[in-house]
Design an enzyme around this catalytic site. Structure first.
Site, PDB file in Angstrom:
ATOM      1  N   GLU A  34      34.517  44.658  33.669  1.00  0.00           N
ATOM      2  CA  GLU A  34      33.523  43.623  33.340  1.00  0.00           C
ATOM      3  C   GLU A  34      34.151  42.469  32.569  1.00  0.00           C
ATOM      4  OE1 GLU A  34      30.916  43.759  34.860  1.00  0.00           O
ATOM      5  OE2 GLU A  34      30.485  45.860  35.234  1.00  0.00           O
TER       6      GLU A  34
ATOM      7  N   GLU B 218      40.137  41.780  44.036  1.00  0.00           N
ATOM      8  CA  GLU B 218      41.130  41.909  45.108  1.00  0.00           C
ATOM      9  C   GLU B 218      42.481  42.268  44.503  1.00  0.00           C
ATOM     10  OE1 GLU B 218      38.908  38.580  47.950  1.00  0.00           O
ATOM     11  OE2 GLU B 218      41.011  38.298  47.405  1.00  0.00           O
TER      12      GLU B 218
END
Length: 386
Positions: free
Chosen positions: A366, A124
């Site tokens: 990641e 987000e």
């Protein structure tokens, strides 16, 4: 040193030949103009089974392991990292292992065939590595959930056939940072966003081949049957599923570094200065030797971690180690490769600038390099008291 079996060597050689014949020419043509990966290339990948490497055979996959998955990922990344990444829109989508049996039978065979690829909507605008801080919410409304909130860094959101969305089904409180996050699958039309979702592409400096999106969910209605696993357990599904994505990122990093190395060797043999190929100058020779040694060290660690994953052991720390080392190595090696090219390397006339740009991203996605170091140090030293 890990020695590849005959079967794994064949998988590696097939992927290498496919990359040099099919992937690299497309990358050299489309990356400079920020074009999308062609459907024809995706279809060829599907024919080779690349979207179902990790999928069980009962659902139409190849039933192979992280080792084979990373062998292919390294080779594809040597041509274009984005192609190795789109492979993860099938194999590597977090959440498929937690699907109900009905969901698996509905979706997994199509995923394995490359017909139903996904995009993962977790990050987000104010929340990156801290998954527990997600604020996008999903409110129960009869036999549906209404999802509202913003998502960032959702790669392939438009081209995907479904979104896998992380949303909070219980209020965010200090006691509920890790519980109360749920996972939903939202099928959609390829080339469009789902009803109730709008967005815009993020202007990136690399990682072309597909667009990466900022999304806004406004009461996006999702049937309750599209909940993946148990309500409130999404945080644990996401963190439990990060080992393969992180070793996959290591494989992508190694492939990028190898592309830089191989191109640097070729250029050094061809480029003549002061009457000799620059490959005869000790400074260049030692630089290339160091690059090759770093790549091989990262590759051997990657093989070790893949074997641990395939043996069923928990290896979150080892996955963090290889992701950290390979990503850091990849940026150094591709930077050295660009330096060997001299001024030519700072143009789009040579692929080395693409490897360099994309390698920089491996230190971020990641889980950043700093997050990997935190995982490792917490295991070695215990978590900080505050």
């Amino acid at each position: 040193m890990t020695i590849l079996s005959e079967e794994r060597r064949l998988i590696q050689e097939t992927a290498r030949e496919f990359t040099m014949r099919e992937v690299l020419p497309v990358a050299n043509r489309l990356d400079p103009e920020q074009g999308d990966i062609p459907m024809a290339l995706r279809e060829k990948m599907a024919e080779l089974g690349y979207f179902g490497i990790l999928m069980p055979e009962e659902y139409g996959g190849l039933g192979l392991g992280a080792f084979e998955y990373c062998l292919v990922a390294e080779e594809l990344s040597r041509g274009w990292m984005s192609v190795a990444s789109i492979m993860a829109r099938g194999n590597g989508m977090i959440g498929w292992e937690q699907m109900s049996e009905e969901q698996k039978r509905q979706y997994l065979p199509r995923i394995a065939r490359g017909e139903f690829l996904g995009a993962f909507a977790m990050s987000e605008p104010g929340t990156g590595s801290d998954i527990s801080g997600l604020s996008c919410r999903a409110v129960k409304d009869g036999d549906s959930y209404l999802i509202t909130g913003n998502k960032y860094w959702c790669t392939f959101a438009d081209g995907a056939d479904y979104l896998m969305v992380m949303a909070r089904t219980a209020p965010l409180t200090p006691e509920r940072r890790y519980n109360g996050i749920s996972m939903f699958i939202i099928p959609k039309k390829r080339g469009e966003l789902p009803p109730g979702v709008s967005g815009a592409p993020i202007p990136k400096i690399g990682y072309f081949g597909f667009k990466t999106w900022e999304l806004a969910f406004d009461n996006c209605r999702v049937p309750a049957e599209n909940l993946v696993g148990e309500e409130g357990k999404g945080f644990f599904y996401a963190t439990r599923g990060l080992e393969i994505p992180r070793v996959h990122t290591a494989a992508r990093s190694i492939g990028l570094a190898r592309g830089g190395l191989e191109d640097a060797i070729k250029y050094a043999k061809e480029r003549v200065q002061f009457g000799n190929p620059i490959s005869e100058f000790q400074a260049i020779r030692f630089k290339i030797a160091h690059m090759a040694a770093e790549i091989e060290a990262s590759r051997q660690l990657m093989y070790h971690v893949c074997e641990q994953i395939d043996d069923g052991g928990r290896c979150d720390v080892e996955a963090a180690m290889v992701k950290y080392l390979a990503a850091e190595m990849s940026e150094r090696v591709t930077s050295d490769a660009l330096q060997i090219h001299g001024g030519a390397g700072y143009t789009k006339l040579y692929a080395v600038e693409r490897y360099w740009r994309d390698a920089r991203l491996t230190k971020i996605f990641e889980g950043t390099s700093e997050i990997q170091l935190r995982i490792i140090s917490d295991r070695l030293l215990g978590k900080p008291s505050k």
